[in-house]
Enzyme design. Structure first.
Site, PDB file in Angstrom:
ATOM      1  N   GLN A 101       1.022  -0.837   0.215  1.00  7.55           N
ATOM      2  CA  GLN A 101       0.002   0.086  -0.137  1.00  7.55           C
ATOM      3  C   GLN A 101       0.883   1.260  -0.017  1.00  7.55           C
ATOM      4  O   GLN A 101       0.508   2.490   0.076  1.00  7.55           O
ATOM      5  CB  GLN A 101      -1.201  -0.171   1.374  1.00  7.55           C
ATOM      6  CG  GLN A 101      -2.341  -0.915   0.979  1.00  7.55           C
ATOM      7  CD  GLN A 101      -2.295  -1.010   2.852  1.00  7.55           C
ATOM      8  OE1 GLN A 101      -3.310  -0.439   2.838  1.00  7.55           O
ATOM      9  NE2 GLN A 101      -1.740  -1.717   3.026  1.00  7.55           N
ATOM     10  N   HIS A 119      -1.519   1.894  -4.188  1.00 10.52           N
ATOM     11  CA  HIS A 119      -1.600   3.006  -4.482  1.00 10.52           C
ATOM     12  C   HIS A 119      -0.531   3.691  -5.058  1.00 10.52           C
ATOM     13  O   HIS A 119      -0.529   4.396  -4.751  1.00 10.52           O
ATOM     14  CB  HIS A 119      -1.468   3.589  -3.086  1.00 10.52           C
ATOM     15  CG  HIS A 119      -2.760   2.607  -2.499  1.00 10.52           C
ATOM     16  ND1 HIS A 119      -2.356   2.744  -0.738  1.00 10.52           N
ATOM     17  CD2 HIS A 119      -4.034   2.204  -2.858  1.00 10.52           C
ATOM     18  CE1 HIS A 119      -3.924   1.988  -0.211  1.00 10.52           C
ATOM     19  NE2 HIS A 119      -4.518   2.153  -1.293  1.00 10.52           N
TER      20      HIS A 119
HETATM   21  N1  APR Z   1       6.896  -2.240  12.171  1.00 14.34           N
HETATM   22  C1  APR Z   1       5.409  -2.862  11.277  1.00 14.34           C
HETATM   23  N2  APR Z   1       4.175  -1.611  12.017  1.00 14.34           N
HETATM   24  C2  APR Z   1       4.199  -0.937  12.135  1.00 14.34           C
HETATM   25  C3  APR Z   1       5.666  -0.598  12.778  1.00 14.34           C
HETATM   26  C4  APR Z   1       6.587  -1.111  12.432  1.00 14.34           C
HETATM   27  N3  APR Z   1       7.763  -0.726  13.435  1.00 14.34           N
HETATM   28  N4  APR Z   1       5.791   0.920  13.202  1.00 14.34           N
HETATM   29  C5  APR Z   1       3.331   0.862  13.085  1.00 14.34           C
HETATM   30  N5  APR Z   1       2.881  -0.131  12.549  1.00 14.34           N
HETATM   31  C6  APR Z   1       1.870  -0.223  12.090  1.00 14.34           C
HETATM   32  C7  APR Z   1       0.449  -0.009  13.408  1.00 14.34           C
HETATM   33  O1  APR Z   1       0.214  -0.457  14.174  1.00 14.34           O
HETATM   34  C8  APR Z   1      -0.571   0.522  12.336  1.00 14.34           C
HETATM   35  O2  APR Z   1      -1.415  -0.596  12.239  1.00 14.34           O
HETATM   36  O3  APR Z   1       1.400   0.208  11.324  1.00 14.34           O
HETATM   37  C9  APR Z   1       0.298   0.125  10.856  1.00 14.34           C
HETATM   38  C10 APR Z   1      -0.541   1.555  10.315  1.00 14.34           C
HETATM   39  O4  APR Z   1      -1.385   1.899  10.120  1.00 14.34           O
HETATM   40  P1  APR Z   1      -1.546   3.495   8.756  1.00 14.34           P
HETATM   41  O5  APR Z   1      -0.648   3.990   9.199  1.00 14.34           O
HETATM   42  O6  APR Z   1      -3.186   3.492   8.917  1.00 14.34           O
HETATM   43  O7  APR Z   1      -1.039   2.577   7.703  1.00 14.34           O
HETATM   44  P2  APR Z   1      -1.883   1.580   6.583  1.00 14.34           P
HETATM   45  O8  APR Z   1      -2.161   0.477   6.707  1.00 14.34           O
HETATM   46  O9  APR Z   1      -1.073   1.015   5.736  1.00 14.34           O
HETATM   47  O10 APR Z   1      -2.523   2.383   5.731  1.00 14.34           O
HETATM   48  C11 APR Z   1      -3.035   2.098   4.469  1.00 14.34           C
HETATM   49  O11 APR Z   1      -4.338   4.529   4.376  1.00 14.34           O
HETATM   50  O12 APR Z   1      -3.664   6.886   4.015  1.00 14.34           O
HETATM   51  C12 APR Z   1      -4.652   5.555   3.554  1.00 14.34           C
HETATM   52  O13 APR Z   1      -2.791   5.298   1.298  1.00 14.34           O
HETATM   53  C13 APR Z   1      -2.686   5.264   2.440  1.00 14.34           C
HETATM   54  O14 APR Z   1      -1.764   3.253   1.965  1.00 14.34           O
HETATM   55  C14 APR Z   1      -1.872   3.660   2.854  1.00 14.34           C
HETATM   56  C15 APR Z   1      -3.478   3.323   3.738  1.00 14.34           C
END
Ligand code: APR
Length: 245
Positions: A101, A119
């Site tokens: 993503q 994305h």
């Molecule tokens: N290692 C693994 N996971 C982690 C770490 C780490 N060091 N630090 C944080 N996380 C986890 C968090 O607990 C959370 O579940 O990564 C996740 C980040 O979540 P989001 O910020 O919501 O990212 P994502 O799920 O990729 O968002 C999906 O939303 O805004 C849109 O297009 C954007 O691609 C993105 C989509």
């Protein structure tokens, strides 16, 4: 936890079709904050800057924040251990593809070859009018908004804005991989954003074993996840690596 790590590694070694699905969490150890959560980008910036209508109506303002978030800040990030191990898995025949993503290009920079970017990618700017695609490294972002050198139209990063469709090839390839996966590893995503969040559900529906790496529980953890490895992507992947090769 070591037993779970060993169990996950054994499943990945035995499987003939492994797929990794990543979100922003896989890049956090590269210095790129996640979108959600207390330190998330959406707690500092208004998501409207990635709204397609806002971008067209207020390109100067949108580009000011896009440059700050995705180019001034993201631009310096380098792949971390998680990206490296994922690329090594592919090189050693233990991974069919990465579905990401993320738009930060870090999987490719780590050496992953088959990467489906659900994305899009921030490294290319595209002219909405003539389709001209330009590597962002060839564009002077001191002057914003950047304009197409063919027709002067404001260029747009080649990643998906809210309100925009998913690139068709990435969409189709991702669901095809999910349907064929024997082991499907989810790394660093809340599972909150559709339609990307459906891909792991499809893998589960088709019988894949779901491994999840995340320091916090996600929408998948108590639902489809079979092996939950609570921890940071880089740390857990380097542990798994010890039992993979
Ligand atoms: N290692 C693994 N996971 C982690 C770490 C780490 N060091 N630090 C944080 N996380 C986890 C968090 O607990 C959370 O579940 O990564 C996740 C980040 O979540 P989001 O910020 O919501 O990212 P994502 O799920 O990729 O968002 C999906 O939303 O805004 C849109 O297009 C954007 O691609 C993105 C989509």
């Amino acid at each position: 936890m070591v037993d779970l790590i060993k169990k996950a590694a054994a499943a990945l070694k035995e499987s003939k079709f492994n797929v990794v699905f990543t979100g922003a969490g896989v890049s956090v150890e590269s210095g790129i904050p996640p979108f959600r959560g207390a330190t998330g980008l959406w707690s500092k910036y208004d998501p409207k800057v990635l709204d397609l209508d806002y971008f067209h109506d207020y390109p100067d303002d949108a580009w000011f924040y896009i440059r700050e978030i995705f180019y001034d800040f993201f631009g310096k990030a380098r792949p971390n251990e998680a990206h490296r191990v994922i690329a090594r898995m592919e090189q050693e025949g233990l991974l069919k593809c990465v579905i990401t993503q993320n738009i930060d290009n870090l999987h490719q920079e780590a050496g992953s070859k088959v990467v489906y970017e659900f994305h899009g990618n921030s490294q290319i700017l595209v002219c909405p009018k003539c389709g001209n695609k330009i590597p962002v490294g060839k564009v002077d972002l001191k002057t914003i908004p950047p304009r197409c050198n063919h027709d002067g139209t404001v260029l747009k990063p080649d990643f998906i804005f809210f309100g925009e469709g998913i690139p068709e090839a990435a969409y189709l390839n991702s669901f095809e991989a999910a349907r064929n996966a024997e082991v499907f590893m989810i790394i660093g995503t809340t599972g909150e954003v559709m339609p990307a969040s459906i891909v792991p559900q499809e893998a589960k529906r088709r019988g894949a074993l779901i491994i999840e790496i995340n320091p916090e529980k996600s929408l998948y953890t108590n639902d489809i996840t079979d092996i939950y490895l609570p921890g940071k992507a880089g740390e857990v992947m380097t542990e798994i690596e010890k039992y993979l090769f």
